[in-house]
Write an enzyme that holds these catalytic residues in place. Structure first.
Site, PDB file in Angstrom:
ATOM      1  N   CYS A   1      12.457  30.981  29.441  1.00  0.00           N
ATOM      2  CA  CYS A   1      13.382  30.208  30.290  1.00  0.00           C
ATOM      3  C   CYS A   1      13.663  30.955  31.598  1.00  0.00           C
ATOM      4  CB  CYS A   1      14.705  29.968  29.554  1.00  0.00           C
ATOM      5  SG  CYS A   1      14.555  28.956  28.069  1.00  0.00           S
TER       6      CYS A   1
ATOM      7  N   CYS B   1      16.544  33.181  25.924  1.00  0.00           N
ATOM      8  CA  CYS B   1      15.152  32.710  25.996  1.00  0.00           C
ATOM      9  C   CYS B   1      14.400  33.363  27.153  1.00  0.00           C
ATOM     10  CB  CYS B   1      15.146  31.187  26.122  1.00  0.00           C
ATOM     11  SG  CYS B   1      13.548  30.470  26.510  1.00  0.00           S
TER      12      CYS B   1
END
Length: 296
Positions: free
Chosen positions: A34, A31
């Protein structure tokens, strides 16, 4: 900051939140957003002088915890107090917005500078907005650069900007049959459109419980998970189809599985000595699982 698993969740999150707010960060290796929000949260944990505790949960490895919190996309950040979630947000917010969120619930300890001027600093490479602007510029400068367009559309979808992603994708939509990257985006956008129709996981769960070979229901469930960016759960569902019928519906399950691998594959970058770094562990694991099923 502490890494939380199902085994230590009760002590590190529930029990700990009885005496101190606990900020739970749901993330995954693949991600991109993230990786932008993670360092901000870690920095603020120190800047607030212990006013809250940061707990990180890998949503791919701890899917039971993700399901318990109803995580639909990552990053998702949830604040726990007295054993209960009290607030949260999704996406990679800039530092200033994260401070605003925290200031509603916690107070920095005396003697720890809050560095209020930091939100005004120039956006860096980790700033999602700056990264999107950079990708948009790359596409505008060279519309034929499919790699840049893939990264741009992917970033827009990860940010939840579906209409913008669709518009950016349209000029290359006819390449889906010849480009794996473009095909992956087409399948992702199709899954998002399907999810917008209002279908719910529960209805397909019931159909699958009644008939494990209801491949239409399994595929629909995988599309919903794909739309929610729950990539490993979607691939797990597709594997259930492949284990029972490898060529179902003109190889649709395998093609969609490969599309997800293409989406979550991190960009390959050469390291200092000129070597290619190892494959992402999640991608490598799911490539092996696909091979073992298809070749068995």
């Amino acid at each position: 900051m502490i890494d939380v698993t199902l085994e230590n969740f009760e002590s590190e999150v529930i029990a700990a939140s009885m005496t101190q707010p606990v900020l739970v960060d749901f993330w995954a290796e693949w991600c991109g957003p993230c990786k932008a929000i993670g360092p901000i949260l870690e920095k603020l944990e120190g800047a607030y002088g212990g006013a809250f505790k940061l707990a990180k949960i890998n949503s791919d490895e701890e899917q039971q915890l993700s399901a318990a919190f109803g995580i639909r996309s990552i990053p998702t950040v949830i604040l726990m107090k007295n054993g209960q979630p009290v607030d949260g947000f999704m996406g990679a917010l800039p530092e200033g917005k994260v401070r605003e969120f925290l200031d509603k619930h916690v107070q920095a300890q005396e003697g720890e500078p809050e560095e209020e001027e930091l939100p005004a600093e120039e956006p860096g490479a980790a700033d999602p907005a700056a990264q999107l602007e950079k990708l948009q510029h790359a596409v505008a400068t060279d519309p034929s650069n499919d790699d840049a367009r893939f990264d741009y559309v992917k970033a827009l979808l990860l940010a939840g900007r579906v209409a913008d992603a669709q518009r950016a994708f349209e000029p290359v939509a006819n390449k889906a049959g010849v480009s794996r990257k473009i095909d992956a985006l087409a399948r992702w956008l199709d899954a998002v459109k399907f999810a917008e129709g209002g279908a719910q996981l529960a209805e397909f769960d019931a159909k699958i419980a009644a008939n494990k070979r209801d491949f239409e229901a399994r595929f629909a469930r995988a599309r919903l998970l794909m739309a929610k960016q729950q990539w490993t759960a979607a691939m797990d569902e597709l594997l259930e189809i492949l284990m029972r019928d490898k060529a179902w519906n003109e190889d649709l399950a395998r093609k969609t599985y490969i599309a997800i691998l293409e989406i979550i594959e991190p960009p390959k970058a050469k390291v200092a000595d000129g070597q290619i770094p190892p494959d992402d562990p999640t991608v490598a694991t799911y490539r092996r699982r696909l091979s073992s099923v298809v070749l068995s």
